[in-house]
Design a protein around this motif. Structure first.
Motif, PDB file in Angstrom:
ATOM      1  N   UNK A 125       4.025  18.515   2.399  1.00  0.00           N
ATOM      2  CA  UNK A 125       3.319  17.327   1.905  1.00  0.00           C
ATOM      3  C   UNK A 125       4.160  16.736   0.784  1.00  0.00           C
ATOM      4  N   UNK A 126       4.542  15.464   0.934  1.00  0.00           N
ATOM      5  CA  UNK A 126       5.341  14.775  -0.083  1.00  0.00           C
ATOM      6  C   UNK A 126       4.453  13.789  -0.834  1.00  0.00           C
ATOM      7  N   UNK A 127       4.535  13.866  -2.147  1.00  0.00           N
ATOM      8  CA  UNK A 127       3.724  12.970  -2.976  1.00  0.00           C
ATOM      9  C   UNK A 127       4.434  12.759  -4.300  1.00  0.00           C
ATOM     10  N   UNK A 128       4.495  11.507  -4.745  1.00  0.00           N
ATOM     11  CA  UNK A 128       5.085  11.136  -6.027  1.00  0.00           C
ATOM     12  C   UNK A 128       6.504  11.669  -6.170  1.00  0.00           C
ATOM     13  N   UNK A 153       0.831  -1.193   0.000  1.00  0.00           N
ATOM     14  CA  UNK A 153       0.000   0.000   0.000  1.00  0.00           C
ATOM     15  C   UNK A 153       0.871   1.250   0.000  1.00  0.00           C
ATOM     16  N   UNK A 154       0.318   2.401  -0.376  1.00  0.00           N
ATOM     17  CA  UNK A 154       1.119   3.632  -0.404  1.00  0.00           C
ATOM     18  C   UNK A 154       1.653   3.979   0.980  1.00  0.00           C
ATOM     19  N   UNK A 155       2.820   4.601   1.000  1.00  0.00           N
ATOM     20  CA  UNK A 155       3.401   5.033   2.260  1.00  0.00           C
ATOM     21  C   UNK A 155       4.874   5.324   2.111  1.00  0.00           C
ATOM     22  N   UNK A 156       5.435   6.085   3.041  1.00  0.00           N
ATOM     23  CA  UNK A 156       6.875   6.343   3.018  1.00  0.00           C
ATOM     24  C   UNK A 156       7.646   5.079   3.377  1.00  0.00           C
ATOM     25  N   UNK A 177      -2.557   6.960  -1.817  1.00  0.00           N
ATOM     26  CA  UNK A 177      -1.861   7.063  -3.089  1.00  0.00           C
ATOM     27  C   UNK A 177      -2.490   8.060  -4.034  1.00  0.00           C
ATOM     28  N   UNK A 178      -3.204   9.021  -3.480  1.00  0.00           N
ATOM     29  CA  UNK A 178      -3.886  10.026  -4.295  1.00  0.00           C
ATOM     30  C   UNK A 178      -3.205  11.381  -4.154  1.00  0.00           C
ATOM     31  N   UNK A 179      -3.236  12.167  -5.216  1.00  0.00           N
ATOM     32  CA  UNK A 179      -2.667  13.499  -5.153  1.00  0.00           C
ATOM     33  C   UNK A 179      -3.478  14.390  -4.224  1.00  0.00           C
TER      34      UNK A 179
END
Length: 418
Positions: free
Chosen positions: A216-219, A104-107, A323-325
């Motif tokens: 906020x960190x993403x992608x 699943x999404x995550x750091x 996992x969403x923007x």
């Protein structure tokens, strides 16, 4: 509708903000805890307990991550989780491992574990060449005393694995260090029943004001939402007595704080699927990292940000866990600054509380919270002992802190602790 696994949350301001964000996002959640009574004993403010909105409430030993992973995998095969999340510092490493185990999404789990250990953070930032205070970490008294003499008094001593400023102290001499060392030795288990490491971190005392950088960190990209200032009291403890967003600082200081936070997040590997709160000291020698928290800011800083920018960091935390923007678009809220100030007790007794309703009716007041009359009070030693807070905004500029200070003074004037 997405389905989140929420592990051991409902602490501090996030006790209401995280479930609200899940609900308003149109999602549902399953709650996993080792001790349901913990939440029934300490229900957050509001008319309905957050757990009433859970799709499932399940129990497992959340303190044994190795045993928890196959159990959560079994639950995932039946319930189907789209993300996993927590708002409790003590379970951030476990949640990162669960996300990795389930795909699943995550750091990264190692990055989160290092950020949650203050000594590991110090070592990694030093290895990356980021300027920081002189420091040492030891478990044995003789080693600790020798390292303190090398760093020089006064200094800062802190446990490596507690939160909310617990047992973080300014130390003037060896006798004070010895007292703190004995106190920590008598505190082998944290508030969630997890065994602590006996290591003590010593740091050079830093001068200058403290701020925090909300990101906020993403992608793989880190987005800076803004910089929050901080006032500190309660010496020799370091108790947060208030915050204002955005920080009223020269642009050069804001830029320096942001770049330092970005460097720390990159060094730790926290550049994807994480909302972070990085604390920075703006010293006379330049910015220095105090600590990096891989979760949204506490003490209702997220609400200060929302009142000024319209950005909901609790919702962003939910989004990146799925996992969403995240939606980081700024809106005109009508406020240019927002601040919060806390009632910090300086003595023990029983609270005889004034009526806060008059203050709540003042212009630009956003929140007034006060403990109930009859509440048992202890002298504050960390951020866990507040008696209440006042939050206010300023539609014209950076005047929110002054408004809050005036309101707090009025509230203190009627406050009686017997």
């Amino acid at each position: 509708m997405a389905h989140l696994l929420v592990v051991e949350s409902w602490v501090g301001s996030m006790s209401r903000l995280l479930p609200r964000a899940i609900r308003e996002g149109g999602h549902e959640f399953t709650f996993l805890t080792r001790d349901l009574h913990h939440y029934l004993r300490s229900a957050p403010e509001g008319t309905a307990h957050p757990l009433l909105g859970a799709r499932n409430v399940l129990t497992a030993d959340t303190n044994d991550t190795d045993a928890l992973l196959p159990e959560v995998a079994r639950l995932h095969s039946v319930l189907g989780f789209d993300g996993v999340i927590t708002s409790c510092d003590y379970y951030l490493p476990a949640v990162a491992r669960i996300a990795g185990h389930l795909g699943l999404p995550g750091p990264g789990p190692e990055a989160v574990a290092n950020a949650c250990r203050k000594d590991a953070t110090r070592r990694i930032l030093a290895e990356a060449g980021l300027p920081g205070p002189g420091f040492a970490v030891h478990e044995e008294w003789a080693d600790l005393a020798r390292a303190a003499r090398e760093i020089g008094y006064p200094l800062v001593a802190k446990p490596v694995d507690l939160c909310a400023g617990m047992y973080v102290r300014r130390i003037e001499h060896e006798a004070e260090l010895a007292g703190l060392f004995r106190t920590l030795a008598d505190f082998p288990v944290n508030a969630r029943g997890q065994r602590r490491t006996p290591a003590v971190l010593l740091e050079e005392l830093l001068d200058g004001p403290e701020v925090s950088v909300e990101t906020v960190s993403y992608a793989g990209a880190v987005h800076v939402v803004g910089v929050t200032d901080k006032s500190v009291g309660g010496a020799p403890a370091f108790i947060e007595t208030g915050h204002m967003f955005p920080a009223a600082l020269p642009p050069a200081d804001i830029e320096a704080a942001e770049q330092t936070a970005l460097g720390a997040l990159k060094a730790l590997g926290l550049t994807d699927a994480v909302v972070a709160h990085t604390e920075i000291k703006l010293t006379s020698a330049g910015p220095r990292v105090v600590e990096v928290n891989p979760r949204p800011a506490g003490n209702r800083i997220t609400e200060l940000v929302r009142h000024v920018t319209g950005i909901d960091l609790a919702a962003a935390c939910v989004d990146v866990a799925l996992g969403r923007g995240p939606d980081l678009r700024r809106t005109d809220t009508g406020l240019r600054s927002a601040a919060i100030g806390f009632l910090v007790p300086d003595r023990a007794g029983t609270l005889e509380a004034p009526d806060p309703r008059r203050l709540a009716a003042e212009p630009d007041v956003l929140e007034v919270r006060l403990a109930e009359p009859g509440t048992a009070v202890t002298a504050a030693g960390s951020n866990n002992e507040y008696l209440g807070h006042v939050m206010a905004g300023d539609p014209d500029g950076p005047g929110a802190r002054d408004r809050v200070e005036r309101l707090l003074a009025a509230l203190r004037a009627g406050l009686v602790i017997r």
